[in-house]
Write an enzyme that holds these catalytic residues in place. Structure first.
Site, short mmCIF file in Angstrom:
data_model
loop_
_atom_site.label_atom_id
_atom_site.label_comp_id
_atom_site.label_asym_id
_atom_site.label_seq_id
_atom_site.Cartn_x
_atom_site.Cartn_y
_atom_site.Cartn_z
N GLU A 1 0.83 -1.22 0.00
CA GLU A 1 0.00 0.00 0.00
C GLU A 1 0.86 1.26 0.00
O GLU A 1 0.56 2.23 -0.69
CB GLU A 1 -0.99 0.00 1.17
CG GLU A 1 -1.97 -1.16 1.19
CD GLU A 1 -2.84 -1.32 -0.06
OE1 GLU A 1 -2.89 -0.42 -0.92
OE2 GLU A 1 -3.47 -2.38 -0.19
N CYS B 1 6.97 -10.38 -6.49
CA CYS B 1 7.06 -8.97 -6.08
C CYS B 1 5.94 -8.60 -5.11
O CYS B 1 4.78 -8.95 -5.32
CB CYS B 1 7.01 -8.07 -7.31
SG CYS B 1 7.19 -6.30 -6.92
N CYS C 1 10.48 -6.42 -6.65
CA CYS C 1 11.36 -6.91 -7.70
C CYS C 1 12.32 -5.78 -8.09
O CYS C 1 12.11 -4.62 -7.72
CB CYS C 1 10.55 -7.40 -8.90
SG CYS C 1 9.67 -6.08 -9.78
#
Length: 176
Positions: free
Chosen positions: A131, A146, A165
């Protein structure tokens, strides 16, 4: 000095705050503070759904952020929804100051399983980084591991890493 504020909302943060603060600092480079905003959960409750409207909670979080806040993430232990979805683990403003995360469906107890506080903390950290990534301007990633990958089910939260990632890390560096 700017901070990322963590706003516990009617939940005992002593169980997870240390892990969350360390992870937020590690990923985003900002120290954290615990916020004490006045959030009225009751007015966000939807009687028909028996859930809380995350967008309405988010509006309260962003209405008066602390002056030294770069971001504010609320953590609540209730079931959240947005009108177009059955539930959400969290919601964030893309390139905005605020986000909110729900512990409710991240907890094994919701699924009739034994409580696992370690797993709950890992899930919370993943959702918070996710978030906050949106808050800083990142969108969902297609990389399976990821942390910025979208998660519809708790199993998908478990499958992804607590890390971004290399592509998302590079994008984040440019946004910070």
């Amino acid at each position: 000095m700017p901070y990322i504020y963590i706003q516990p909302i009617k939940t005992d943060h002593s169980l997870w705050i240390d892990d969350l603060e360390k992870s937020v600092y590690s990923v985003f480079g900002y120290h954290t503070k615990v916020a004490n905003l006045d959030i009225n959960l009751e007015k966000t409750f939807d009687q028909a759904r028996h859930q809380y409207n995350s967008s309405q909670i988010l509006l309260q979080i962003i209405s008066r952020p602390p002056a030294d806040a770069v971001k504010v993430v609320g953590v609540v232990n209730v079931d959240l929804f947005i009108p177009i979805l059955t539930f959400v683990f969290g919601e964030a403003q893309l390139r905005g100051i605020g986000s909110v995360i729900a512990l409710h469906r991240l907890n094994n107890i919701f699924y009739g399983l034994s409580e696992d506080r370690g797993l709950l903390k890992k899930r919370l950290v993943k959702e918070a980084i996710h978030e906050l990534g949106h808050n800083f301007g990142l969108i969902h990633c297609n990389n399976q591991s990821c942390v910025m990958r979208s998660s519809t089910y708790v199993e998908e939260v478990d499958q992804k890493s607590e890390e971004m990632c290399s592509r998302c890390q590079e994008l984040l560096r440019g946004l910070l």
